[in-house]
Design a protein around this motif. Structure first.
Motif, PDB file in Angstrom:
ATOM      1  N   MET A 154       0.832  -1.113   0.001  1.00 55.69           N
ATOM      2  CA  MET A 154       0.193   0.109   0.120  1.00 55.69           C
ATOM      3  C   MET A 154       0.798   1.181  -0.124  1.00 55.69           C
ATOM      4  N   CYS A 155       1.932   0.983   0.747  1.00 54.83           N
ATOM      5  CA  CYS A 155       2.697   2.353   0.923  1.00 54.83           C
ATOM      6  C   CYS A 155       3.351   2.537  -0.421  1.00 54.83           C
ATOM      7  N   THR A 156       4.093   1.358  -1.050  1.00 56.13           N
ATOM      8  CA  THR A 156       4.710   1.540  -2.475  1.00 56.13           C
ATOM      9  C   THR A 156       3.806   1.811  -3.434  1.00 56.13           C
ATOM     10  N   HIS A 160       4.010   5.562  -5.541  1.00 61.58           N
ATOM     11  CA  HIS A 160       4.328   5.631  -6.945  1.00 61.58           C
ATOM     12  C   HIS A 160       2.983   6.650  -7.603  1.00 61.58           C
ATOM     13  N   ILE A 161       1.706   6.555  -6.895  1.00 58.16           N
ATOM     14  CA  ILE A 161       0.550   7.403  -7.581  1.00 58.16           C
ATOM     15  C   ILE A 161       1.092   8.629  -7.219  1.00 58.16           C
ATOM     16  N   ILE A 162       1.484   9.281  -6.024  1.00 60.72           N
ATOM     17  CA  ILE A 162       2.012  10.370  -5.996  1.00 60.72           C
ATOM     18  C   ILE A 162       2.927  11.168  -6.894  1.00 60.72           C
ATOM     19  N   GLN A 163       3.781  10.272  -7.074  1.00 58.95           N
ATOM     20  CA  GLN A 163       4.919  10.759  -7.938  1.00 58.95           C
ATOM     21  C   GLN A 163       4.508  10.858  -9.279  1.00 58.95           C
ATOM     22  N   VAL A 164       3.467   9.883  -9.791  1.00 60.61           N
ATOM     23  CA  VAL A 164       2.951   9.893 -11.188  1.00 60.61           C
ATOM     24  C   VAL A 164       2.342  11.395 -11.395  1.00 60.61           C
ATOM     25  N   PHE A 165       1.406  11.710 -10.295  1.00 63.17           N
ATOM     26  CA  PHE A 165       0.775  12.968 -10.732  1.00 63.17           C
ATOM     27  C   PHE A 165       1.747  14.262 -10.306  1.00 63.17           C
ATOM     28  N   ALA A 166       2.622  14.151  -9.613  1.00 60.55           N
ATOM     29  CA  ALA A 166       3.466  15.148  -9.531  1.00 60.55           C
ATOM     30  C   ALA A 166       4.431  15.467 -10.514  1.00 60.55           C
ATOM     31  N   ASN A 167       4.532  14.496 -11.509  1.00 59.18           N
ATOM     32  CA  ASN A 167       5.411  14.700 -12.796  1.00 59.18           C
ATOM     33  C   ASN A 167       4.584  14.834 -13.878  1.00 59.18           C
ATOM     34  N   SER A 168       3.369  15.449 -14.217  1.00 56.02           N
ATOM     35  CA  SER A 168       2.557  15.761 -15.192  1.00 56.02           C
ATOM     36  C   SER A 168       3.530  16.314 -16.311  1.00 56.02           C
ATOM     37  N   GLY A 169       3.310  15.388 -17.428  1.00 57.61           N
ATOM     38  CA  GLY A 169       4.026  15.887 -18.622  1.00 57.61           C
ATOM     39  C   GLY A 169       5.185  15.445 -18.921  1.00 57.61           C
ATOM     40  N   ASN A 170       5.927  14.406 -17.854  1.00 58.94           N
ATOM     41  CA  ASN A 170       7.089  13.904 -17.793  1.00 58.94           C
ATOM     42  C   ASN A 170       7.138  12.288 -17.971  1.00 58.94           C
ATOM     43  N   ILE A 172       8.503   8.750 -16.036  1.00 61.55           N
ATOM     44  CA  ILE A 172       9.492   8.408 -14.840  1.00 61.55           C
ATOM     45  C   ILE A 172       9.587   6.857 -14.834  1.00 61.55           C
ATOM     46  N   LYS A 173      10.696   6.563 -14.011  1.00 60.90           N
ATOM     47  CA  LYS A 173      10.730   5.200 -14.142  1.00 60.90           C
ATOM     48  C   LYS A 173      10.294   4.575 -12.615  1.00 60.90           C
ATOM     49  N   PRO A 174       9.471   3.627 -12.819  1.00 61.41           N
ATOM     50  CA  PRO A 174       8.623   2.859 -11.647  1.00 61.41           C
ATOM     51  C   PRO A 174       9.575   2.065 -10.755  1.00 61.41           C
ATOM     52  N   ILE A 175      10.708   2.582 -10.607  1.00 58.00           N
ATOM     53  CA  ILE A 175      11.699   2.062  -9.557  1.00 58.00           C
ATOM     54  C   ILE A 175      11.255   1.522  -8.392  1.00 58.00           C
ATOM     55  N   GLY A 176      10.194   2.290  -7.835  1.00 51.71           N
ATOM     56  CA  GLY A 176       9.711   1.768  -6.391  1.00 51.71           C
ATOM     57  C   GLY A 176       8.824   0.611  -6.388  1.00 51.71           C
ATOM     58  N   VAL A 177       8.135   0.518  -7.529  1.00 55.67           N
ATOM     59  CA  VAL A 177       7.480  -0.779  -7.677  1.00 55.67           C
ATOM     60  C   VAL A 177       8.400  -2.222  -8.052  1.00 55.67           C
ATOM     61  N   LEU A 178       9.223  -1.699  -9.049  1.00 60.99           N
ATOM     62  CA  LEU A 178      10.370  -2.665  -9.630  1.00 60.99           C
ATOM     63  C   LEU A 178      11.206  -3.438  -8.704  1.00 60.99           C
ATOM     64  N   ASN A 179      11.494  -2.587  -7.653  1.00 62.20           N
ATOM     65  CA  ASN A 179      12.472  -2.900  -6.620  1.00 62.20           C
ATOM     66  C   ASN A 179      11.805  -4.005  -5.729  1.00 62.20           C
ATOM     67  N   GLU A 180      10.491  -3.940  -5.704  1.00 66.15           N
ATOM     68  CA  GLU A 180       9.861  -4.848  -4.718  1.00 66.15           C
ATOM     69  C   GLU A 180       9.079  -5.951  -5.698  1.00 66.15           C
ATOM     70  N   LEU A 181       9.528  -6.224  -6.684  1.00 68.62           N
ATOM     71  CA  LEU A 181       8.891  -7.011  -7.682  1.00 68.62           C
ATOM     72  C   LEU A 181       8.869  -8.452  -6.914  1.00 68.62           C
ATOM     73  N   LYS A 182       9.759  -9.031  -6.480  1.00 72.98           N
ATOM     74  CA  LYS A 182      10.039 -10.218  -5.703  1.00 72.98           C
ATOM     75  C   LYS A 182       9.281 -10.469  -4.576  1.00 72.98           C
ATOM     76  N   ARG A 183       8.919  -9.289  -3.944  1.00 77.17           N
ATOM     77  CA  ARG A 183       8.128  -9.442  -2.795  1.00 77.17           C
ATOM     78  C   ARG A 183       6.569  -9.560  -3.094  1.00 77.17           C
ATOM     79  N   ILE A 184       6.440  -9.038  -4.373  1.00 75.96           N
ATOM     80  CA  ILE A 184       4.973  -8.848  -4.789  1.00 75.96           C
ATOM     81  C   ILE A 184       4.748 -10.127  -5.340  1.00 75.96           C
ATOM     82  N   ALA A 185       5.454 -11.027  -5.859  1.00 74.77           N
ATOM     83  CA  ALA A 185       5.317 -12.535  -6.384  1.00 74.77           C
ATOM     84  C   ALA A 185       6.744 -12.941  -6.430  1.00 74.77           C
TER      85      ALA A 185
END
Length: 216
Positions: A154-156, A160-170, A172-185
């Motif tokens: 949930m925090c991850t 991510h969502i806050i970062q997406v809307f804070a960088n409108s028009g740019n 970004i790399k979804p590093i925060g989620v990618l770093n947790e990929l093994k923990r997701i599955a």
């Protein structure tokens, strides 16, 4: 020769009993008053005994589809003797969910493909633009009450969502989620092609576990 009584003919909608209900506008009132956004089914006169007996609030009728009921899911479950125990904890009460955007946002940032990560990007974009979910995440309410010392999906997702809307028009790399990929599955591998629907299912499951104690 066939004689037809024109006065008895009905329109296609009337013949199948599909009429706009008198309760077709409005939402749940702050005082608990009852109305529904849309109802399909036969209309009922305002002086109907059933209408008077229910205090002007009709429940679902045969052949009707009614949305925005005033009763919460927990209250309705109390009225139904279905043998199912009430939930010990309600994570997101229906009355607190906002199906429409509570704030106007510009289109958020795009997501860069980090190497076979289009499955992840597409699922994240779907979640980011799901209004009730994004509304909640943008309040930062979860992180304010989260006491999970380790991984919290949930925090991850909130970050991510806050970062997406804070960088409108740019982009970004979804590093925060990618770093947790093994923990997701555990079977997900960075750089490998994965199924977007499978990733979405595991992500939602991980978020639910983050909200429920004793499921880590």
């Amino acid at each position: 020769m066939t004689i037809v009584d024109r006065s008895s003919e009905k329109s296609d909608h009337e013949s199948v009993g599909c009429k706009r209900s008198p309760f077709t506008s409005g939402d749940v009132g702050m005082d608990g008053s009852c109305s529904s956004s849309w109802a399909v089914g036969p209309t009922m006169p305002s002086d109907s005994p059933r209408l008077k007996a229910s205090g002007g609030c009709l429940g679902p009728m045969p052949g009707a589809a009614v949305y925005n009921s005033t009763q919460s899911s927990v209250e309705r479950s109390k009225d139904c003797d279905d043998g199912i125990d009430l939930p010990q904890k309600v994570l997101f009460p229906a009355e607190r969910l906002h199906l429409k955007w509570t704030q106007v946002h510009r289109i958020g940032a795009g997501l860069q493909n980090m190497g076979n990560t289009c499955f992840l990007n597409s699922a994240l974009q779907c979640l980011t633009y799901t209004a009730p979910f994004a509304n909640y995440m943008l309040t930062r309410e979860h992180s304010k009450t989260c006491h999970e010392p380790g991984f919290c999906m949930m925090c991850t997702m909130q970050n991510h969502i806050i970062q997406v809307f804070a960088n409108s028009g740019n982009v970004i790399k979804p590093i925060g989620v990618l770093n947790e990929l093994k923990r997701i599955a555990k079977h997900f591998r960075y750089g490998s092609q994965e199924d977007a629907h499978e990733f979405l299912r595991y992500t939602v499951d991980a978020m639910q576990k983050s909200c429920l104690p004793g499921t880590k």
